[in-house]
Design a protein around this motif. Sequence first.
Motif, PDB file in Angstrom:
ATOM      1  N   HIS A 129       0.855  -1.187   0.000  1.00 11.76           N
ATOM      2  CA  HIS A 129       0.000   0.000   0.000  1.00 11.76           C
ATOM      3  C   HIS A 129       0.892   1.238   0.000  1.00 11.76           C
ATOM      4  CE1 HIS A 129      -3.471   2.548   0.786  1.00 11.76           C
ATOM      5  NE2 HIS A 129      -2.732   3.170   1.696  1.00 11.76           N
ATOM      6  N   PHE A 130       0.754   2.074  -1.028  1.00 14.33           N
ATOM      7  CA  PHE A 130       1.625   3.236  -1.185  1.00 14.33           C
ATOM      8  C   PHE A 130       1.107   4.410  -0.353  1.00 14.33           C
ATOM      9  CE2 PHE A 130       2.873   0.606  -4.624  1.00 14.33           C
ATOM     10  CZ  PHE A 130       4.192   0.928  -4.872  1.00 14.33           C
ATOM     11  N   VAL A 131       1.975   4.871   0.545  1.00 14.39           N
ATOM     12  CA  VAL A 131       1.625   5.988   1.422  1.00 14.39           C
ATOM     13  C   VAL A 131       2.289   7.282   0.963  1.00 14.39           C
ATOM     14  CG1 VAL A 131       1.227   4.512   3.403  1.00 14.39           C
ATOM     15  CG2 VAL A 131       3.522   5.419   3.005  1.00 14.39           C
ATOM     16  N   ALA A 132       3.198   7.192   0.008  1.00 15.55           N
ATOM     17  CA  ALA A 132       3.855   8.365  -0.567  1.00 15.55           C
ATOM     18  C   ALA A 132       4.266   7.998  -1.984  1.00 15.55           C
ATOM     19  CB  ALA A 132       5.058   8.783   0.270  1.00 15.55           C
ATOM     20  N   SER A 133       4.867   8.948  -2.688  1.00 18.28           N
ATOM     21  CA  SER A 133       5.169   8.727  -4.098  1.00 18.28           C
ATOM     22  C   SER A 133       6.091   7.551  -4.340  1.00 18.28           C
ATOM     23  CB  SER A 133       5.798   9.997  -4.692  1.00 18.28           C
ATOM     24  OG  SER A 133       6.991  10.327  -4.008  1.00 18.28           O
TER      25      SER A 133
END
Length: 206
Positions: free
Chosen positions: A161-165
């Motif tokens: 799960h991407f929480v930043a770029s």
Amino acid sequence: MKMKTMKNIFLLSTLFSIISFGASAQITDEVLDRRPQTTAPVASEAVKKGNWLVGASIGNIGHNFKSETFTFDVGPRAGYFISDNAVIGAEAQLGLSIYDGGESWRYGLVPFVRYYFPEGAAPTHRWFGEAVLGLAGSSEEDSEGDAFFSRVYGLRAGYAHFVASNVALEGTVNLIRSSANIETGNAETGLSLAVGLQIYLPGRNN
């Protein structure tokens, strides 16, 4: 005169309500803008050919009150995207068990191949599968039965799960077989869970 006064009061109340609503909406927007970022729609960009994967996973953290044993495992790793969605790399396996009267260490180097599935993909997350095959060992204080260079192999299934770029939180389910643990003396197949933090670095041409 009385009607005019009531009308003025009504107009002032309406104007005050509009101003209050606008100020409240602006404050709400500012608060939302200041919230910590918890998602980023960049998953497809992160898993492109030529990018790098750097991070670590943590698993098997716990304390057994009956045996008074504390365990901790960490796996720093690095990999390279040989094509879109496909990574090859290596992971260092490091573990420690502390018990009443001594301690034991676990260590290993495990190459891996990971594939991010296009099926079920979304802008903010990806599912992936991983195969590992390498060598590992363990050593125990005051023991002559240290297991050196035992095989480790298995499969992992995970969710990123991407929480930043370029940063993703991961969770994996691991099915690993190893004979590196001298506490058992035999090859064992184990099912475990792990969490990790991975950084996706763009390649030179990305």
